[in-house]
Scaffold this motif. Structure first.
Motif, PDB file in Angstrom:
ATOM      1  N   GLU A 257       0.829  -1.200   0.000  1.00 42.87           N
ATOM      2  CA  GLU A 257       0.000   0.000   0.000  1.00 42.87           C
ATOM      3  C   GLU A 257       0.867   1.255   0.000  1.00 42.87           C
ATOM      4  O   GLU A 257       0.615   2.203  -0.760  1.00 42.87           O
ATOM      5  CB  GLU A 257      -0.905  -0.007   1.237  1.00 42.87           C
ATOM      6  CG  GLU A 257      -1.786   1.216   1.397  1.00 42.87           C
ATOM      7  CD  GLU A 257      -2.922   1.290   0.393  1.00 42.87           C
ATOM      8  OE1 GLU A 257      -3.484   2.393   0.244  1.00 42.87           O
ATOM      9  OE2 GLU A 257      -3.243   0.265  -0.242  1.00 42.87           O
ATOM     10  N   GLU A 258       1.893   1.285   0.835  1.00 48.47           N
ATOM     11  CA  GLU A 258       2.752   2.469   0.904  1.00 48.47           C
ATOM     12  C   GLU A 258       3.550   2.651  -0.383  1.00 48.47           C
ATOM     13  O   GLU A 258       3.716   3.782  -0.862  1.00 48.47           O
ATOM     14  CB  GLU A 258       3.702   2.344   2.094  1.00 48.47           C
ATOM     15  CG  GLU A 258       3.003   2.494   3.437  1.00 48.47           C
ATOM     16  CD  GLU A 258       3.902   2.169   4.613  1.00 48.47           C
ATOM     17  OE1 GLU A 258       3.826   2.886   5.626  1.00 48.47           O
ATOM     18  OE2 GLU A 258       4.678   1.195   4.525  1.00 48.47           O
ATOM     19  N   GLY A 260       2.691   1.760  -3.356  1.00 53.43           N
ATOM     20  CA  GLY A 260       1.823   2.134  -4.461  1.00 53.43           C
ATOM     21  C   GLY A 260       1.175   3.493  -4.332  1.00 53.43           C
ATOM     22  O   GLY A 260       0.641   4.026  -5.319  1.00 53.43           O
ATOM     23  N   ALA A 261       1.218   4.097  -3.144  1.00 56.79           N
ATOM     24  CA  ALA A 261       0.478   5.334  -2.885  1.00 56.79           C
ATOM     25  C   ALA A 261       0.750   6.458  -3.893  1.00 56.79           C
ATOM     26  O   ALA A 261      -0.180   7.057  -4.424  1.00 56.79           O
ATOM     27  CB  ALA A 261       0.736   5.808  -1.458  1.00 56.79           C
ATOM     28  N   LEU A 263       1.667   6.265  -6.865  1.00 56.10           N
ATOM     29  CA  LEU A 263       1.506   5.796  -8.239  1.00 56.10           C
ATOM     30  C   LEU A 263       0.056   5.551  -8.624  1.00 56.10           C
ATOM     31  O   LEU A 263      -0.257   5.431  -9.810  1.00 56.10           O
ATOM     32  CB  LEU A 263       2.305   4.499  -8.427  1.00 56.10           C
ATOM     33  CG  LEU A 263       3.806   4.631  -8.180  1.00 56.10           C
ATOM     34  CD1 LEU A 263       4.423   3.272  -7.879  1.00 56.10           C
ATOM     35  CD2 LEU A 263       4.493   5.280  -9.374  1.00 56.10           C
ATOM     36  N   ARG A 264      -0.814   5.476  -7.623  1.00 53.88           N
ATOM     37  CA  ARG A 264      -2.225   5.251  -7.906  1.00 53.88           C
ATOM     38  C   ARG A 264      -2.881   6.500  -8.461  1.00 53.88           C
ATOM     39  O   ARG A 264      -2.328   7.607  -8.368  1.00 53.88           O
ATOM     40  CB  ARG A 264      -2.947   4.790  -6.634  1.00 53.88           C
ATOM     41  CG  ARG A 264      -2.594   3.381  -6.200  1.00 53.88           C
ATOM     42  CD  ARG A 264      -3.536   2.918  -5.096  1.00 53.88           C
ATOM     43  NE  ARG A 264      -3.323   3.697  -3.881  1.00 53.88           N
ATOM     44  CZ  ARG A 264      -2.457   3.373  -2.943  1.00 53.88           C
ATOM     45  NH1 ARG A 264      -1.697   2.296  -3.070  1.00 53.88           N
ATOM     46  NH2 ARG A 264      -2.337   4.118  -1.863  1.00 53.88           N
ATOM     47  N   GLU A 265      -4.072   6.344  -9.007  1.00 54.92           N
ATOM     48  CA  GLU A 265      -4.803   7.483  -9.559  1.00 54.92           C
ATOM     49  C   GLU A 265      -4.906   8.590  -8.523  1.00 54.92           C
ATOM     50  O   GLU A 265      -5.292   8.356  -7.377  1.00 54.92           O
ATOM     51  CB  GLU A 265      -6.203   7.039  -9.986  1.00 54.92           C
ATOM     52  CG  GLU A 265      -6.995   8.136 -10.673  1.00 54.92           C
ATOM     53  CD  GLU A 265      -8.340   7.652 -11.182  1.00 54.92           C
ATOM     54  OE1 GLU A 265      -9.114   8.488 -11.660  1.00 54.92           O
ATOM     55  OE2 GLU A 265      -8.605   6.426 -11.100  1.00 54.92           O
ATOM     56  N   GLY A 267      -2.292  10.074  -7.365  1.00 52.62           N
ATOM     57  CA  GLY A 267      -0.975  10.171  -6.732  1.00 52.62           C
ATOM     58  C   GLY A 267      -0.059  11.105  -7.505  1.00 52.62           C
ATOM     59  O   GLY A 267      -0.267  11.365  -8.694  1.00 52.62           O
ATOM     60  N   ALA A 270       1.319   9.350 -10.684  1.00 49.69           N
ATOM     61  CA  ALA A 270       0.433   8.502 -11.476  1.00 49.69           C
ATOM     62  C   ALA A 270       0.532   8.794 -12.967  1.00 49.69           C
ATOM     63  O   ALA A 270       0.399   7.888 -13.798  1.00 49.69           O
ATOM     64  CB  ALA A 270      -1.007   8.670 -11.003  1.00 49.69           C
ATOM     65  N   VAL A 275       1.936   1.144 -13.507  1.00 47.61           N
ATOM     66  CA  VAL A 275       2.333   0.127 -12.536  1.00 47.61           C
ATOM     67  C   VAL A 275       2.107  -1.256 -13.134  1.00 47.61           C
ATOM     68  O   VAL A 275       0.986  -1.616 -13.492  1.00 47.61           O
ATOM     69  CB  VAL A 275       1.534   0.275 -11.230  1.00 47.61           C
ATOM     70  CG1 VAL A 275       1.927  -0.812 -10.244  1.00 47.61           C
ATOM     71  CG2 VAL A 275       1.761   1.656 -10.621  1.00 47.61           C
TER      72      VAL A 275
END
Length: 360
Positions: A257-258, A260-261, A263-265, A267, A270, A275
């Motif tokens: 979770e940390e 990917g934070a 890199l997610r929509e 972020g 992003a 990813v």
């Protein structure tokens, strides 16, 4: 609690003179666990229409565990284009032992210099990987093994409960998590500058895994043993208790979770990376494996302590022992004896965090 001071780097590099190479079996096993991924990302990274394919090895140390990985990657590139010219840029801090690195590139049996085709160009980039390390958009593949978990600077917080972020609670834990998040975003932003469109990035580092509500953190049991050993020295008056309370190893084991934070929509990164994979996988302990085979606890203790010294010595010398090498030696002697006395008491447990990205 004090704000971090970037004038205090987290590490000046792994122990030099071949020591880290000789005692980094665990790091080698992590790199080997990613061999199939290395082949895949190198086989799909954008090749330059003209000119040189550039691979950057981030946090190279002295190369024992990344030279073979670079060979795997360049083999995949040469399968696609047999005469492709390639350059390998080995990056680490300016205090890294680059002499040992370049000697390893020239002499190791698994060196990429032994590949068929045009001889690769070997380069060094002596600067922090929290900055761009090659000209903008010039890299086609980035690899990093057992390095990106280091924080940018020594945290200036008190963690009396232990030597590791995972022992911190409340506001201190939140401060460390925020610092780690900022460092990770900075690392990725620098890679976004380095990589060409279609370039691939593979990062493996220590991670944390949540299972049935429990937080399983790489190296947690090791750091408990290290903290307890330092407190023994403090109890004997050899170390100041206040120094022990302030010390923390500047490593952060991120969760999926940390990682990917950003890199997610929504972020901060992003729009710059797609990813491809983020996951944790357990990596077995080579020292315990050997002990279970031969039953030699003395060898286990010696090997395990040497592994720990290889990657922690520079930070411990500066931030815990204030340059007292005699006391540093005693500390590792005590750790060795502790490990040998009960090999199962404080093993190094690892959940490797793997991230694969494509530059948009």
């Amino acid at each position: 609690m004090r704000a971090g001071d970037e004038s205090e780097p987290a590490t000046t590099g792994m122990r030099a003179g071949g020591y880290y190479d000789e005692h980094s079996e665990y790091q080698a096993r992590v790199a080997q666990s990613g061999a199939a991924l290395i082949d895949e990302v190198a086989g799909t990274a954008t090749l330059p229409e003209h000119g040189t394919f550039v691979l950057v090895d981030y946090g190279c140390s002295t190369g024992a565990n990344s030279i073979g990985a670079a060979r795997t990657a360049l083999s995949a590139v040469r399968k696609r284009r047999a005469l492709q010219s390639v350059a390998v840029v080995h990056n680490d801090v300016v205090t890294n032992d680059f002499n040992e690195l370049f000697a390893n590139v020239e002499t190791r049996d698994d060196s990429y210099l032994t590949l068929d085709g045009p001889r690769p160009l070997v380069l060094g980039a002596a600067r922090s990987f929290f900055e761009p390390v090659v000209p903008t958009g010039s890299a086609h593949l980035g690899l990093s093994f057992s390095a990106a978990h280091w924080l940018r600077s020594q945290p200036a917080v008190d963690v009396p409960e232990g030597f590791y972020f995972s022992e911190a609670t409340g506001e201190v834990r939140a401060v460390l998590a925020a610092e780690a998040a900022a460092d990770w975003a900075t690392f990725l932003s620098a890679r976004a500058e380095d990589l060409a469109a279609g370039g691939r990035l593979l990062v493996q580092m220590v991670g944390a895994h949540l299972e049935d509500g429990a937080e399983l953190v790489t190296a947690r049991k090791l750091l408990e043993a290290m903290s307890e050993t330092a407190r023994e020295l403090a109890g004997e008056g050899k170390l100041a208790a206040s120094v022990v309370d302030r010390y923390i190893l500047p490593v952060y084991a991120r969760t999926v979770e940390e990682a990917g934070a950003p890199l997610r929509e929504g972020g901060v990164l992003a729009s710059r990376f797609a990813v491809d994979a983020i996951r944790t996988d357990p990596v077995t302990n080579p020292y315990l494996d050997q002990w279970r085979t031969d039953g030699d606890a003395a060898v286990y203790g010696r090997s395990y302590a040497a592994f720990v010294r290889g990657f922690t010595e520079s930070n411990l010398r500066e931030h815990l022992f204030a340059g007292n090498d005699g006391l540093l030696d005693e500390y590792f002697d005590r750790l060795e004896a502790r490990f040998a006395a009960d090999p199962l008491a404080s093993p190094f447990e690892d959940w490797t965090l793997t991230i694969v990205l494509t530059r948009r």
